[in-house]
Design a protein around this motif. Structure first.
Motif, mmCIF file in Angstrom:
data_model
loop_
_atom_site.group_PDB
_atom_site.id
_atom_site.type_symbol
_atom_site.label_atom_id
_atom_site.label_comp_id
_atom_site.label_asym_id
_atom_site.label_seq_id
_atom_site.Cartn_x
_atom_site.Cartn_y
_atom_site.Cartn_z
ATOM 1 N N THR A 103 2.688 7.940 -16.037
ATOM 2 C CA THR A 103 1.563 8.250 -15.149
ATOM 3 C C THR A 103 1.588 7.354 -13.927
ATOM 4 O O THR A 103 1.681 6.131 -14.039
ATOM 5 C CB THR A 103 0.223 8.078 -15.894
ATOM 6 N N ARG A 104 1.490 7.979 -12.757
ATOM 7 C CA ARG A 104 1.483 7.241 -11.495
ATOM 8 C C ARG A 104 0.294 7.708 -10.670
ATOM 9 O O ARG A 104 0.373 8.645 -9.885
ATOM 10 C CB ARG A 104 2.787 7.481 -10.730
ATOM 11 N N ASN A 105 -0.825 7.012 -10.843
ATOM 12 C CA ASN A 105 -2.053 7.412 -10.173
ATOM 13 C C ASN A 105 -2.050 7.107 -8.685
ATOM 14 O O ASN A 105 -2.818 7.682 -7.931
ATOM 15 C CB ASN A 105 -3.260 6.716 -10.812
ATOM 16 N N ASP A 106 -1.181 6.189 -8.252
ATOM 17 C CA ASP A 106 -1.195 5.808 -6.846
ATOM 18 C C ASP A 106 -0.506 6.838 -5.969
ATOM 19 O O ASP A 106 -0.629 6.797 -4.752
ATOM 20 C CB ASP A 106 -0.520 4.456 -6.653
ATOM 21 N N VAL A 107 0.214 7.786 -6.546
ATOM 22 C CA VAL A 107 0.984 8.724 -5.729
ATOM 23 C C VAL A 107 0.070 9.687 -4.998
ATOM 24 O O VAL A 107 0.319 10.051 -3.857
ATOM 25 C CB VAL A 107 1.987 9.499 -6.609
ATOM 26 N N ASP A 108 -1.042 10.094 -5.627
ATOM 27 C CA ASP A 108 -1.945 11.032 -4.981
ATOM 28 C C ASP A 108 -2.469 10.479 -3.661
ATOM 29 O O ASP A 108 -2.552 11.180 -2.658
ATOM 30 C CB ASP A 108 -3.118 11.344 -5.910
ATOM 31 N N SER A 139 1.052 12.649 -11.851
ATOM 32 C CA SER A 139 0.040 11.975 -11.053
ATOM 33 C C SER A 139 -1.172 12.877 -11.006
ATOM 34 O O SER A 139 -1.107 13.995 -10.486
ATOM 35 C CB SER A 139 0.553 11.694 -9.638
ATOM 36 N N ARG A 162 7.158 12.610 -15.173
ATOM 37 C CA ARG A 162 6.318 11.823 -14.269
ATOM 38 C C ARG A 162 5.136 12.670 -13.799
ATOM 39 O O ARG A 162 5.320 13.797 -13.331
ATOM 40 C CB ARG A 162 7.123 11.337 -13.065
#
Length: 226
Positions: A163-168, A116, A114
Motif C-alpha cells: 500500500t502506497r497512500n502517498d501516490v494519490d 494506492s 501495488r
C-alpha cells in the motif's frame, strides 16, 4: 498566439483521461486475473481464472492455481512457464518458470500488487522454492508436481499488497499543476485579446494629443518672436 477555449478544454480532458480510465476497487473486491502458459516455445491464449484463484483487493491470501496441461508430452528436460495479467491486462508479470530447468522443486509464486487508495498501480512476481512448512501442509500438491503424468497440476500463489497512500497526492498534484497553469494562461490570453484594442486606441490618442501639444507650443514660441 491565441489559444481557443475548446482547445484548452481538450488539453485538460486529455490530462485527466488516465485517471478517468483507471479501475477503482473496494477492499475485498476480486481483481480480474488471467494466465497463459509457455511450453516448447509455444504459448496458450489468455485464460481467465475463477474467483477463488484471483486476488482480492487489499487482502493477502494464498491460493492453489491450476496450470493447464501442455499439448506435447512433458519431459524432464523441458521448461514450463506461466504468466499472469491483472485488471484487464493492465498489469503483467514476467514469465515464471514452474517446471523443468530453472524452476524450484516445489514452486511458490509471490505476487506483489501495488495499490494506492482504491486503485491498483502495478504487479510484480517472483518464483521461490516453497518453505518446508508449505510442503507439509500441501502434500497432495507436491505429489502432483513430482508426477510427470498427472494433470492438471496446481501451483501455490501468494498474493500480497503493497500500500502506497502517498501516490494519490503526488498524482493529484501532477495533474492539478498543469491544469491550473493552462487555465491561468487562457485567462491571460483572453484578457489580453479584450484589452488590446483599447490599449491601441489609448496609445493612438496619447500620441495624437502629444503631437498636437508639441505643434501648439512651437507656434506659440514663434508668435512671441523668440
Amino acid at each position: 498566439m491565441a489559444v481557443s477555449i475548446p482547445l484548452l478544454l481538450l488539453s485538460v480532458f486529455a490530462s485527466l483521461a488516465p485517471l478517468a480510465l483507471a479501475t477503482t476497487f473496494r477492499d475485498g473486491d476480486y481483481i480480474h486475473t488471467s494466465r497463459k502458459a509457455q511450453f516448447h516455445q509455444s504459448r496458450t491464449n489468455w485464460q481467465d481464472l475463477l474467483g477463488q484463484h484471483c486476488p482480492r483487493f487489499g487482502i493477502d491470501r494464498l491460493v492453489a492455481v491450476p496450470i493447464p496441461k501442455p499439448q506435447l508430452a512433458f519431459g524432464k528436460g523441458d521448461t514450463y512457464k506461466l504468466q499472469f495479467s491483472f485488471d484487464g491486462d493492465r498489469h503483467l508479470t514476467p514469465w515464471l518458470p514452474l517446471l523443468g530447468e530453472g524452476a524450484p522443486a516445489v514452486p511458490l509464486i509471490i505476487v506483489t500488487l501495488r495499490r494506492s487508495g482504491e486503485e491498483l498501480l502495478g504487479a510484480t512476481a517472483a518464483v521461490l522454492d516453497a518453505p518446508e512448512e508449505y510442503k507439509q501442509r500441501h502434500p497432495v500438491l507436491v505429489a502432483e508436481l513430482h508426477n510427470v503424468t498427472h494433470w492438471p497440476k496446481h501451483v501455490l500463489v501468494h498474493y500480497r499488497f503493497d500500500t502506497r497512500n502517498d501516490v494519490d497526492l503526488d498524482r493529484g498534484l501532477y495533474v492539478l499543476f498543469p491544469v491550473g497553469l493552462l487555465a491561468v494562461l487562457a485567462l491571460l490570453l483572453s484578457a489580453l485579446r479584450g484589452v488590446q484594442p483599447k490599449l491601441a486606441q489609448f496609445l493612438a490618442d496619447v500620441t495624437s494629443e502629444g503631437t498636437t501639444a508639441a505643434a501648439a507650443m512651437w507656434k506659440g514660441s514663434e508668435g512671441k518672436g523668440e
